[in-house]
Design a protein around this motif. Structure first.
Motif, short mmCIF file in Angstrom:
data_model
loop_
_atom_site.label_atom_id
_atom_site.label_comp_id
_atom_site.label_asym_id
_atom_site.label_seq_id
_atom_site.Cartn_x
_atom_site.Cartn_y
_atom_site.Cartn_z
N ASN A 719 -11.13 14.65 -7.42
CA ASN A 719 -12.24 15.13 -8.24
C ASN A 719 -13.39 14.13 -8.28
OD1 ASN A 719 -11.31 13.15 -10.05
ND2 ASN A 719 -10.15 14.64 -11.24
N ARG A 720 -13.24 13.04 -7.52
CA ARG A 720 -14.32 12.07 -7.35
C ARG A 720 -13.96 11.17 -6.17
NH1 ARG A 720 -15.00 8.48 -12.45
NH2 ARG A 720 -14.48 10.42 -13.52
N PRO A 721 -14.90 10.47 -5.60
CA PRO A 721 -14.56 9.59 -4.48
C PRO A 721 -13.55 8.52 -4.89
CG PRO A 721 -16.94 9.94 -4.59
CD PRO A 721 -16.35 10.54 -5.84
N GLY A 722 -12.61 8.23 -4.01
CA GLY A 722 -11.58 7.23 -4.27
C GLY A 722 -10.97 6.73 -2.98
N ARG A 723 -9.84 6.05 -3.12
CA ARG A 723 -9.21 5.47 -1.93
C ARG A 723 -7.70 5.41 -2.12
NH1 ARG A 723 -7.91 0.26 -0.38
NH2 ARG A 723 -8.81 -0.61 -2.29
N VAL A 724 -6.98 5.65 -1.04
CA VAL A 724 -5.53 5.53 -1.02
C VAL A 724 -5.20 4.29 -0.21
CG1 VAL A 724 -3.34 6.58 -0.37
CG2 VAL A 724 -5.20 8.01 -1.23
N PRO A 725 -4.55 3.27 -0.80
CA PRO A 725 -4.32 2.02 -0.08
C PRO A 725 -3.17 2.13 0.91
CG PRO A 725 -3.33 1.88 -2.24
CD PRO A 725 -4.03 3.23 -2.17
N ALA A 726 -3.09 1.12 1.77
CA ALA A 726 -1.93 1.02 2.66
C ALA A 726 -0.69 0.74 1.83
CB ALA A 726 -2.15 -0.10 3.68
N GLY A 727 0.44 1.25 2.25
CA GLY A 727 1.68 1.06 1.49
C GLY A 727 1.69 1.84 0.20
N ALA A 728 1.02 3.00 0.21
CA ALA A 728 0.90 3.78 -1.03
C ALA A 728 2.18 4.50 -1.40
CB ALA A 728 -0.25 4.78 -0.90
N VAL A 729 3.03 4.79 -0.42
CA VAL A 729 4.24 5.59 -0.67
C VAL A 729 5.45 4.67 -0.76
CG1 VAL A 729 5.76 7.38 0.23
CG2 VAL A 729 3.28 7.62 0.47
N GLY A 730 6.28 4.91 -1.76
CA GLY A 730 7.54 4.20 -1.92
C GLY A 730 8.67 5.18 -2.11
N CYS A 731 9.80 4.95 -1.43
CA CYS A 731 10.93 5.88 -1.48
C CYS A 731 12.07 5.18 -2.21
CB CYS A 731 11.36 6.27 -0.07
SG CYS A 731 9.96 6.67 1.04
N LEU A 732 12.37 5.62 -3.42
CA LEU A 732 13.35 4.97 -4.28
C LEU A 732 14.74 5.52 -4.05
CD1 LEU A 732 14.12 3.09 -6.65
CD2 LEU A 732 13.49 4.98 -8.20
N ASP A 733 15.69 4.63 -3.75
CA ASP A 733 17.10 4.99 -3.63
C ASP A 733 17.72 4.87 -5.02
OD1 ASP A 733 19.90 5.03 -3.22
OD2 ASP A 733 19.66 4.31 -1.17
N THR A 734 17.91 5.98 -5.69
CA THR A 734 18.38 5.94 -7.08
C THR A 734 19.81 5.44 -7.20
OG1 THR A 734 18.92 8.30 -6.89
CG2 THR A 734 16.79 7.73 -7.85
#
Length: 865
Positions: A719-734
């Motif tokens: 809904n406005r300009p922004g940025r997604v950084p490198a390493g944005a996704v994390g996969c948690l082993d519960t």
């Protein structure tokens, strides 16, 4: 036998009563007019508690109401913590600086008289009482400066209390109103110093002013000092007498601030350890905007609110032309008003007024001092007799000139003109009638009615306009209602402190939910939010508002384990904030097995935090639980976006983020600079992110489970300009997380008790490495193991820690606010000095020989002649 009692001279006691009676009447009238106009303004605006509109805008809803709610809990013995530590906010914050900043006023104690669910009404009543008290204090001061009509002093006292600064700025910053009360009281202390009277009372007034709110008390002290210097110039005493008066006033001020030192020093050092706010350069407002704020019903957040009512303004403008007033008095008060007005617009003096730091909000917080000086100048124009037609004509011409210049400002709106014209008509009509009428006649009574009516009417209108425009320009929050009641009930049912924390939820109602509805969470918004708390939670993926000072809850399984959050609320969005129909989804609570507040790290990792919040969480946890895959950001057409920018260009409406996660792991998105919604493909509804650089930072969010294929696709709706950084996704082993939590529980404390500012823990035998208390390592923590001495606590990635030697089986950590010991020493020395200065003269007077009770024979003969 003691010395004989001294009796008042004949008529002396009666004279004192005669002097005090008009002052009391003026103070009561000022308070009554202020209370009536203030409430009438809220009635006109249909604002709480007289209508459906909330008055909890900006910091009133986010800070002051929750802080008063926490004070209510403290006074009723229901708070988690005490005067030194607030365990409900920021995972454990220093409370004494907040107490001195927001709750130091004696009026704040009145909150205990109200039901807990009427906390908004309690704050409103306190606000009204403070404003009325300021009116009464100013009315009393005016009659002390110069005798005059008691009703006129009451009228001008109300003008001061209902000034634009009160109605536009302090109305929703009630802690500042203590400065409004302090200014006339400190001027009274100056008068007592001139007359060599009431030093103990003066010291106590100074101490109360600086304890109630040292920020505005500092400004009021500067204003009172200027008034005292002018009074000395006008009185023209000898140099020795003038220096003695200044010395008495300085000593009184020093002793009073010394008595307030236990709180003032703690607040001061608290600001030194707070997360730094933005540095602003002062820019003076245009002259037409400055003059516009002298008129009724004008409003703007960033301009000085100088309105004092047309009557006070006309009288102040008439003062230089009022021939019945001595020339030095006219010149002195006019020059002082002009000098202070100019000081508002000059950067060096602006810094002096604001304790050498440009405020982050309104740049004219000292405007109430100028309003007070305008009212005092108006009083001198009336106390010597009503201005004649020549003086009124000159004042009217100046008012017309001010209005003509101000009309070019956008702050003068159409509704300003009818209110201004009616106020001018009432003022000029009342003053002309007053000049022709004899005292206690119907004509004089009509003049009084006109003047009081004009003041009350225009102030009520100005208040109503300010309330309406604030709601359009500032964030607002609903008063206590069904939503808060449901939150409080759910928290009470899940609360297990100190066995575990209960977080009031990521979907917050206000920025200080833990203090308002209960629980013990990360949320904390204060001018004194610690630097270590904000930076630690930011490194862990947390979000914040107010440029880092409004720390938010982080709904994350790993940080819940680290901070012992065993229960967490999940609230539907607040309909008052979203402006959508209320969500029918109930408030729910999820529970988790978490380690105790004190855990043991046998082999602590010495590495520092890095750029990845996932790896930082693992450092604190002591185990690897995340997979952090490579991510790719694609624009609306599916082409890669190298810099991760979304919400603009080709990544405007439907950009995506792709990655690969182990099947079944929990997918998290860390996008601190993204604003909009993110949805895991095939996972249902999206999750809201609310970044607005540089003020707001979005928190890490869990989006759902990775599919069996491991291919993760996250759909973004910016809904406005922004940025997604490198390493944005994390996969948690519960499963790994549960194993890590069980290990920390097995090696952690076997028992933890929290009493006020002290934490005691029983540790398993032969514990070695470090013990970590799940609380931010703010300045002031000291810890001891076994029977050993206490030492400053260590910091383990921002948390309280202490070394273990494998022999101790107990741990004690105690918090002492920085500055408390120094402030207590200064306070004790000031008290001892005051007692000494008060007792020595009293003993001397008691030991002095009593005056003869009979007239000597020679005097009788002389009298007979």
């Amino acid at each position: 036998m003691g010395a004989p009692k001294r009796t008042a001279a004949p008529g002396q006691e009666t004279g004192v009563k005669e002097i005090s009676r008009p002052r009391r009447a003026a103070a009561l009238l000022a308070a009554a007019v202020t209370l009536t106009a203030f409430c009438a303004g809220d009635v006109l605006a249909r604002s709480f508690p007289f209508g459906p509109r909330t008055r909890s805008v900006n910091d009133l809803g986010n800070q002051y109401v929750p802080f008063h709610a926490h004070l209510w809990d403290l006074l009723h013995g229901r708070a988690d913590g005490g005067l030194l530590v607030n365990w409900q906010s920021g995972y454990g914050s220093s409370f004494l600086p907040d107490l001195g900043t927001y709750l130091g006023s004696p009026f704040a104690l009145l909150v205990a008289l109200f039901p807990r669910d009427r906390i908004d009404l309690a704050v409103y009543v306190i606000t009204v009482l403070k404003t009325a008290s300021a009116a009464a204090a100013m009315a009393w001061l005016l009659l002390t400066l110069r005798p005059g009509r008691w009703w006129a002093a009451g009228l001008l006292g109300a003008s001061y209390a209902l000034c634009g600064w009160t109605l536009a700025d302090a109305d929703y910053n009630p802690m500042w109103l203590d400065g409004l009360i302090a200014l006339p009281l400190l001027c009274l202390v100056g008068e007592w110093s001139l007359a060599r009277r009431r030093r103990p009372a003066g010291v106590l007034i100074v101490a109360l002013a600086w304890t109630a709110n040292f920020y505005t008390a500092y400004m009021a002290t500067l204003g009172a000092a200027l008034v005292l210097l002018l009074r000395l110039l006008l009185a023209r005493p000898s140099r020795r007498e003038a220096l003695a008066a200044v010395g008495r006033a300085g000593l009184t001020t020093a002793l009073g601030t010394g008595l307030a030192a236990p709180l003032v020093t703690v607040v001061y050092l608290g600001t030194r350890h707070a997360y730094p706010g933005r540095v602003r350069q002062f820019t003076p407002v245009p002259g037409d905007d400055l003059l516009a704020r002298l008129l009724p019903t004008t409003y703007s957040f960033g301009t000085p609110a100088l309105y004092v009512g047309v009557t006070a303004l006309v009288l102040a403008l008439a003062l230089p032309f009022h021939r019945a007033v001595p020339g030095p008095v006219r010149a002195g008060w006019t020059a002082l008003v002009l000098a202070v007005a100019l000081s508002l617009q000059w950067a060096p003096t602006h810094l002096v007024w604001h304790a050498f730091a440009t405020p982050q909000g309104s740049s004219y917080r000292q405007a109430f001092v100028l309003c007070g000086l305008l009212v005092i100048a108006a009083w001198h124009a009336l106390a010597y007799g009503p201005p004649d037609r020549r003086a009124l004509g000159a004042a009217t011409a100046l008012l017309a000139l001010i209005t003509a210049v101000a009309s070019r400002s956008a702050l003068v709106r159409p509704h300003t003109w009818p209110v201004l014209l009616l106020a001018v008509a009432g003022t000029l009509g009342g003053l002309l009638l007053l000049g022709r009428a004899r005292p206690r006649t119907r004509l004089a009574g009509l003049a009084v009615v006109l003047l009081l009516g004009a003041q009350a009417g225009e102030s009520a209108a100005t208040s109503a306009v300010a309330t309406e425009l604030r709601l359009k320009h500032l964030d607002d929050y609903a008063p206590w209602g069904q939503r808060q009641r449901q939150q409080a009930e759910a928290i009470a049912g899940a609360d297990g402190w100190p066995r575990h924390r209960t977080d009031p939820g990521r979907e917050q109602t206000v920025a200080n939910d833990p203090m308002l509805v209960g629980g013990q969470g990360a949320q904390y918004y204060s001018s004194l939010t610690s630097d270590v708390l904000s930076r630690t939670l930011t490194a862990l993926g947390g979000g914040w508002t107010s440029r880092g000072r409004g720390v938010q809850s982080l709904d994350n399984a790993v940080t819940d384990v680290v901070f012992s959050v065993g229960a967490r609320l999940h609230n539907p969005p607040d309909p008052h904030r979203t402006h959508l129909p209320p969500d029918s989804a109930p408030v729910t609570v999820t529970r988790r097995d978490v380690p105790p507040l004190v855990t043991v790290r046998t082999t602590p990792d010495p590495a520092s935090f890095g750029p990845s919040p996932y790896r930082n969480q693992e450092l604190l946890l002591g185990s690897r639980v995340y997979t952090v895959p490579r991510t790719a950001v694609h624009d609306d057409s599916g082409k890669p976006v190298a810099d991760g920018r979304v919400g603009s260009g080709n990544a405007l409406t439907g950009p995506t983020v792709t990655a690969r996660c182990p099947a079944g792991t929990q997918v998290h998105l860390w996008a601190p600079y993204f604003s909009g919604t993110a949805r895991l493909a095939g996972a249902g509804t999206g999750v809201r992110f609310a970044a607005a650089y540089p003020g707001n930072r979005a928190a890490m969010e869990a989006l759902g489970r990775a599919p069996a294929s491991g291919r993760v696709r996250i759909e973004l709706t910016p809904n406005r300009p922004g940025r997604v950084p490198a390493g944005a996704v994390g996969c948690l082993d519960t499963a790994r997380l549960r194993t890590a939590a069980a290990r920390l529980t097995a090696t952690g404390a076997t028992g933890v008790t929290v009493s006020g500012a002290t934490v005691r823990a029983e540790l398993p035998a032969h514990s070695k490495g470090i013990a970590v208390l799940a609380a931010p390592r703010i300045a002031g923590w000291r810890c001891a193991t076994g029977d050993g001495p206490d030492r400053p606590a260590m910091s383990y990635h921002g948390l309280v820690a202490v070394s273990l030697d494998a022999t101790s089986t107990s741990l004690t950590c105690t918090f002492h606010p920085p500055g408390l010991r120094l402030g207590t020493t200064v306070g004790a020395a000031s008290l001892a000095t005051l007692v000494l200065l008060t007792a020595v003269p009293a003993v001397r007077r008691r030991r002095a020989p009593a005056p003869p009770t009979t007239t000597p024979p020679r005097e009788r003969v002389t009298t007979a002649r």
